[in-house]
Design an enzyme around this catalytic site. Structure first.
Site: not given
Length: 398
Positions: A148, A208, A317-318, A338, A352, A364
């Site tokens: 995103n 998501n 999640t990515g 990125w 986003h 994270h």
């Protein structure tokens, strides 16, 4: 979130041109660097990439990750096969990515991967919700994993994303209560919640429940085979589906015949919302179907990346989704990944592609994850799209 200085962005482009951007083979465990403690095996691919205090140093560390429209990048089939073998040996994505009647028989006891003190036993009711086997025709061919990140805005990558056989996306997770980045303040570009996911034959993967309206389709496409949904979003945006069921069903119509991938058995609090998503879509006769993430797969993927040098409370999640795609697909291209507040040309971009709201920090290890993905790109294992995509309607010069 770290800021990439405009000068560093220019240096990245210059270094890539000098380097040629070609994929390179990497030894499974490269030789130890000077000063490394004896007996400690450095992680594959990551080479113990550190958390770097300054974005300029970060940019220089991942030199060569940015290729102009991907023209210089080459897929390394040997490296792809080698990395897929690593994933098969540790995590077996082809068999364990989703819960099925084959890998999760009735009566089996499973531990929640996010809560180590709790387990559950698969009863007849839960067992009936699983497909017989993984519902994908494996291996998948060309897959797109769509994040995103704001780098997708005005990228013109929609057609390229939709040309894949399997497209995975992540659920749209914006929350108006979160802080917004302005100017060159710090933050990471990609909000990736705990389970954003995946890639079946020339399609794309998305993360998501992201917005796919006509306003964004030119940049992010419309095709979706799998989209991840975090139970917390069901709780916050749709009141746990206790009285917003139709609103939820209407919101996922844009994904057409796709799978909604949910971590129902990662945390005890996520089980109820995930099961309600399944029953809601079934009650309304929706085109979408729910797949439940296998907690054993999620746990094993977390251990895999921890052994490679990623230290965080939980993987994003990515990274879960990219890992699954690398195990399921023959060719993987990722978009919207990125982690800087400016693009390769030094232009500030939103967090986003659809808003500028920042995620919670500290959960994270985004710098470590990005550098891992960069190295996979550099090694020819996957392709990371960072520049604008070429318009297929414009004829190339002869």
């Amino acid at each position: 979130m770290q800021e990439l200085q405009p000068g560093a962005a220019a240096a990245l482009r210059a270094e890539e041109e000098e380097d040629g951007g070609a994929g390179v083979e990497v030894a499974a465990h490269p030789p130890a660097r000077r000063g490394q403690r004896p007996g400690r095996l450095r992680p594959l691919l990551a080479l113990r990439l550190p958390r770097l205090p300054a974005a300029r140093r970060e940019a220089r560390s991942c030199r060569g990750c940015c290729c102009s429209r991907g023209k210089a990048w080459r897929r390394n089939h040997t490296a792809v096969a080698g990395f897929r073998k690593l994933l098969e040996d540790c995590c077996d994505p082809g068999q364990l990515f989703v819960m099925t009647k084959l890998n999760s028989p009735m009566g089996k006891n499973l531990w929640f991967d996010g809560e180590f003190l709790y387990s559950f036993t698969i009863d007849n009711t839960t067992y009936s919700l699983f497909p017989q086997a993984t519902p994908f025709q494996l291996p998948l061919k060309k897959c797109s994993v769509v994040g995103n990140g704001g780098i997708l805005k005005k990228s013109g990558c929609g057609k390229q994303i939709d040309q894949a056989d399997f497209v995975m996306r992540m659920l749209y997770t914006s929350d108006s209560g979160r802080r917004v980045r302005r100017g060159n303040s710090f933050g990471w570009l990609l909000q990736i919640h705990v389970y954003c996911g995946g890639s079946v034959q020339m399609d794309a993967l998305r993360c998501n429940l992201p917005p796919l309206s006509s306003e964004y389709s030119k940049d992010v496409g419309t095709k979706t085979q799998l989209v991840t949904a975090n139970p917390s979003i069901i709780q916050k945006r749709f009141q746990n589906l206790l009285w917003s069921r139709k609103a939820f069903v209407d919101s996922v119509k844009v994904y057409n015949h796709s799978y909604i991938y949910m971590p129902a058995f990662s945390m005890k609090t996520g089980t109820g919302p995930s099961l309600r998503v399944y029953y809601t879509l079934e009650d309304f006769g929706a085109k979408q179907a729910v797949l439940f993430a296998n907690p054993n797969f999620l746990r094993d993927i977390g251990k895999f990346w921890k052994s490679k040098g990623i230290h965080a409370k939980r993987l994003s999640t990515g990274l879960f989704l990219v890992s699954a795609a690398l195990g399921l697909c023959e060719e993987v291209t990722i978009y919207g990944f990125w982690p800087f507040s400016v693009d390769l040309h030094g232009k500030f971009i939103s967090h986003h592609y659809y808003d500028n709201v920042l995620p919670d920090s500290g959960f994270h290890a985004m710098p470590e994850e990005f550098l891992q993905l960069w190295f996979l790109h550099k090694s020819g294992v996957l392709r990371m799209q960072l520049e604008q995509c070429e318009d297929p309607l414009v004829p190339s010069s002869a």
